[in-house]
Design a protein around this motif. Sequence first.
Motif, PDB file in Angstrom:
ATOM      1  N   GLU A   1       1.030  -1.027  -0.113  1.00 25.34           N
ATOM      2  CA  GLU A   1       0.214   0.064   0.163  1.00 25.34           C
ATOM      3  C   GLU A   1       0.932   1.339  -0.123  1.00 25.34           C
ATOM      4  N   HIS A   2       1.904   1.040   0.625  1.00 25.62           N
ATOM      5  CA  HIS A   2       3.148   2.524   0.725  1.00 25.62           C
ATOM      6  C   HIS A   2       4.322   2.133  -0.144  1.00 25.62           C
ATOM      7  N   LYS A   3       4.466   1.469  -1.198  1.00 26.51           N
ATOM      8  CA  LYS A   3       5.375   1.045  -1.886  1.00 26.51           C
ATOM      9  C   LYS A   3       6.380   2.184  -2.404  1.00 26.51           C
ATOM     10  N   ASN A   4       5.456   3.422  -2.596  1.00 32.17           N
ATOM     11  CA  ASN A   4       6.070   4.607  -3.113  1.00 32.17           C
ATOM     12  C   ASN A   4       6.766   5.263  -1.956  1.00 32.17           C
ATOM     13  N   ASP A   5       6.760   4.818  -0.878  1.00 32.07           N
ATOM     14  CA  ASP A   5       7.416   5.505   0.234  1.00 32.07           C
ATOM     15  C   ASP A   5       8.614   4.608   0.771  1.00 32.07           C
ATOM     16  N   ILE A   6       8.803   3.555   0.279  1.00 34.93           N
ATOM     17  CA  ILE A   6       9.952   2.785   0.569  1.00 34.93           C
ATOM     18  C   ILE A   6      11.260   3.409   0.155  1.00 34.93           C
ATOM     19  N   ALA A   7      12.055   3.735   1.164  1.00 34.25           N
ATOM     20  CA  ALA A   7      13.499   4.187   0.898  1.00 34.25           C
ATOM     21  C   ALA A   7      14.582   3.120   0.469  1.00 34.25           C
ATOM     22  N   GLY A   8      14.434   1.964   0.975  1.00 41.09           N
ATOM     23  CA  GLY A   8      15.463   0.962   0.608  1.00 41.09           C
ATOM     24  C   GLY A   8      15.233  -0.180   1.500  1.00 41.09           C
ATOM     25  N   ILE A   9      15.727  -1.493   1.265  1.00 42.29           N
ATOM     26  CA  ILE A   9      15.718  -2.547   1.991  1.00 42.29           C
ATOM     27  C   ILE A   9      17.209  -2.781   2.475  1.00 42.29           C
ATOM     28  N   ILE A  10      17.237  -2.789   3.656  1.00 45.27           N
ATOM     29  CA  ILE A  10      18.701  -3.372   4.395  1.00 45.27           C
ATOM     30  C   ILE A  10      18.784  -4.736   4.670  1.00 45.27           C
ATOM     31  N   ILE A  11      19.875  -5.415   4.400  1.00 44.53           N
ATOM     32  CA  ILE A  11      19.889  -6.919   4.426  1.00 44.53           C
ATOM     33  C   ILE A  11      21.259  -7.112   5.265  1.00 44.53           C
ATOM     34  N   THR A  12      21.182  -7.381   6.695  1.00 43.14           N
ATOM     35  CA  THR A  12      22.571  -7.092   7.343  1.00 43.14           C
ATOM     36  C   THR A  12      23.492  -8.395   7.066  1.00 43.14           C
ATOM     37  N   HIS A  13      23.096  -9.504   6.741  1.00 45.28           N
ATOM     38  CA  HIS A  13      23.697 -10.375   6.310  1.00 45.28           C
ATOM     39  C   HIS A  13      22.949 -11.628   5.494  1.00 45.28           C
ATOM     40  N   GLY A  14      23.472 -12.968   5.153  1.00 47.57           N
ATOM     41  CA  GLY A  14      22.719 -13.712   4.209  1.00 47.57           C
ATOM     42  C   GLY A  14      22.062 -14.689   4.702  1.00 47.57           C
ATOM     43  N   HIS A  15      21.733 -14.802   5.748  1.00 50.26           N
ATOM     44  CA  HIS A  15      20.725 -15.988   6.309  1.00 50.26           C
ATOM     45  C   HIS A  15      19.334 -15.915   5.704  1.00 50.26           C
ATOM     46  N   ASP A  16      18.645 -16.943   5.820  1.00 50.87           N
ATOM     47  CA  ASP A  16      17.628 -17.499   5.483  1.00 50.87           C
ATOM     48  C   ASP A  16      16.554 -16.434   6.301  1.00 50.87           C
ATOM     49  N   ASP A  17      16.576 -16.397   7.621  1.00 50.63           N
ATOM     50  CA  ASP A  17      15.878 -15.722   8.429  1.00 50.63           C
ATOM     51  C   ASP A  17      15.902 -14.295   8.439  1.00 50.63           C
ATOM     52  N   VAL A  18      16.833 -13.649   7.535  1.00 51.29           N
ATOM     53  CA  VAL A  18      16.836 -12.325   7.327  1.00 51.29           C
ATOM     54  C   VAL A  18      16.741 -11.777   5.842  1.00 51.29           C
ATOM     55  N   MET A  19      16.915 -12.949   5.035  1.00 49.22           N
ATOM     56  CA  MET A  19      16.681 -12.539   3.467  1.00 49.22           C
ATOM     57  C   MET A  19      15.960 -13.377   2.614  1.00 49.22           C
ATOM     58  N   GLY A  20      15.275 -14.439   3.266  1.00 48.57           N
ATOM     59  CA  GLY A  20      14.553 -15.766   2.578  1.00 48.57           C
ATOM     60  C   GLY A  20      13.466 -15.199   1.847  1.00 48.57           C
ATOM     61  N   ALA A  21      12.664 -14.222   2.419  1.00 41.56           N
ATOM     62  CA  ALA A  21      11.545 -13.700   1.972  1.00 41.56           C
ATOM     63  C   ALA A  21      11.657 -12.722   0.477  1.00 41.56           C
ATOM     64  N   LEU A  22      12.926 -12.039   0.509  1.00 38.33           N
ATOM     65  CA  LEU A  22      13.224 -11.068  -0.456  1.00 38.33           C
ATOM     66  C   LEU A  22      12.344 -11.578  -1.883  1.00 38.33           C
ATOM     67  N   PRO A  23      12.605 -12.539  -2.521  1.00 38.43           N
ATOM     68  CA  PRO A  23      11.879 -12.749  -3.769  1.00 38.43           C
ATOM     69  C   PRO A  23      10.252 -12.297  -3.786  1.00 38.43           C
ATOM     70  N   HIS A  24       9.670 -12.923  -2.645  1.00 33.15           N
ATOM     71  CA  HIS A  24       8.024 -12.663  -2.525  1.00 33.15           C
ATOM     72  C   HIS A  24       7.681 -11.208  -2.257  1.00 33.15           C
ATOM     73  N   LEU A  25       8.597 -10.369  -1.626  1.00 31.07           N
ATOM     74  CA  LEU A  25       8.539  -9.159  -1.432  1.00 31.07           C
ATOM     75  C   LEU A  25       8.820  -8.421  -2.787  1.00 31.07           C
ATOM     76  N   LEU A  26       9.864  -8.606  -3.463  1.00 32.61           N
ATOM     77  CA  LEU A  26      10.482  -8.021  -4.726  1.00 32.61           C
ATOM     78  C   LEU A  26       9.523  -8.024  -5.890  1.00 32.61           C
ATOM     79  N   LYS A  27       8.587  -9.149  -5.681  1.00 34.37           N
ATOM     80  CA  LYS A  27       8.011  -9.141  -6.809  1.00 34.37           C
ATOM     81  C   LYS A  27       6.579  -8.293  -6.800  1.00 34.37           C
ATOM     82  N   GLN A  28       6.510  -7.841  -5.621  1.00 33.56           N
ATOM     83  CA  GLN A  28       5.176  -6.927  -5.321  1.00 33.56           C
ATOM     84  C   GLN A  28       5.806  -5.258  -5.175  1.00 33.56           C
ATOM     85  N   ILE A  29       6.967  -5.308  -4.789  1.00 28.93           N
ATOM     86  CA  ILE A  29       7.468  -3.752  -4.975  1.00 28.93           C
ATOM     87  C   ILE A  29       8.982  -3.734  -5.338  1.00 28.93           C
TER      88      ILE A  29
END
Length: 403
Positions: free
Chosen positions: A67-95
Amino acid sequence: MSENKPEPKKEKVRIFMLGGLDEDGKNMMCVEVDGKIFIIEAGLKFPDAKESLGIEYIIQDFSYLIEHKNDIAGIIITHGHDDVMGALPHLLKQIKADIYTSPLAAKEITRMLKKEKISGIRVNIVKRHDQKRIAKRKVLFFPITHAYPGAFGVAISTTQGYVVYSGEFIEDYSNLDDNYRGNITIGAKLGKEGVLVLMQESKGAERAGHTSPNHRVTKNFDQILDLNHDTRIFVSVYTQSVYRIQEIINCCIAHNRKLVLYTKELQERVNGLKQIGFKIPDHILASVADIDKIKDVVVLISGQGRPLFTLMSNIANNEVDNIDIRPEDLIVIATPIIPGVEKVFKNMENDIYKRGGRLQILDKNILSMHPSREDLKMMIFLTRPKYYIPVKGEYRMLCANAV
């Protein structure tokens, strides 16, 4: 006569979580400053098999962000584990939003986007003492020590002070490789400049003292190698436990033991490590075809969650083409038993014992690389925040972190 400078406008700061509270995984923190949203982490969660039959993993409800995709400044991923970046594809298909992450995690994310055929996303590599302007706002990145190289904490500037997330860190004062070396002096610098909010993870908050040096497996694995000179050793490890993978490889190098990187994803991970300076001598490495020919080979087997233990069961039952298990072989479990995999692990354990196999659990008395109480207290002492928010963990862990 000097003019009085007007006080800067107090920006409106909102902090909310879309996952990671009262659960292990699915982490996502959102910091909204004057309408601009900074997303920190986008992880998945492995479900309890009894509660979520047939479901491989769980992700967040992204409705608010869509709903607020135009207000998103950026996505910060602190490291490469599934519990911090595994959902990225699902998010980026929508924003669509820029990503900021470490060099090794950037390679993983780029590969993930290519696999999912997601385009139009810029992946920005963050150096360990970096400062960037994101949506015209100063954002500081500071190096921390975690199980993944290049991990960092983040501080977002506001007129009321910094909003700081410490990252998944431990205090380790050893002479570490620069990819793992933290810098606690940054916390003191932020504290002097003013910290509005400090957020810290809670997964180790129930433990007294510091995590280091009890996170290392080197001493234990060295002993296994010493006591099993002429034995084939099969070692299971999570692909994302990079620090542990490097420990095991370094032990093999020190003992001059031949090493097989069994899975394709592990081979890709080690190739990625080569690009940040970690190299294995050529004479140490052996191929999968050599497993049944070398009597003292170490076979490193990687995976994630249930599939890893299923693979170990298949190996124990001689259900893979290139390994024939012998009674004298030793199977070493160098992975913590994370929530959602307990049943699969027990099945694997039973399969090994049914075939008269030898099993040793390396991880039994080793602490995960998450901050214990004294680590958490030190960061609070250094940053001196006005407000403190425990994040990431089950409810009892959040309570322990809040005390």
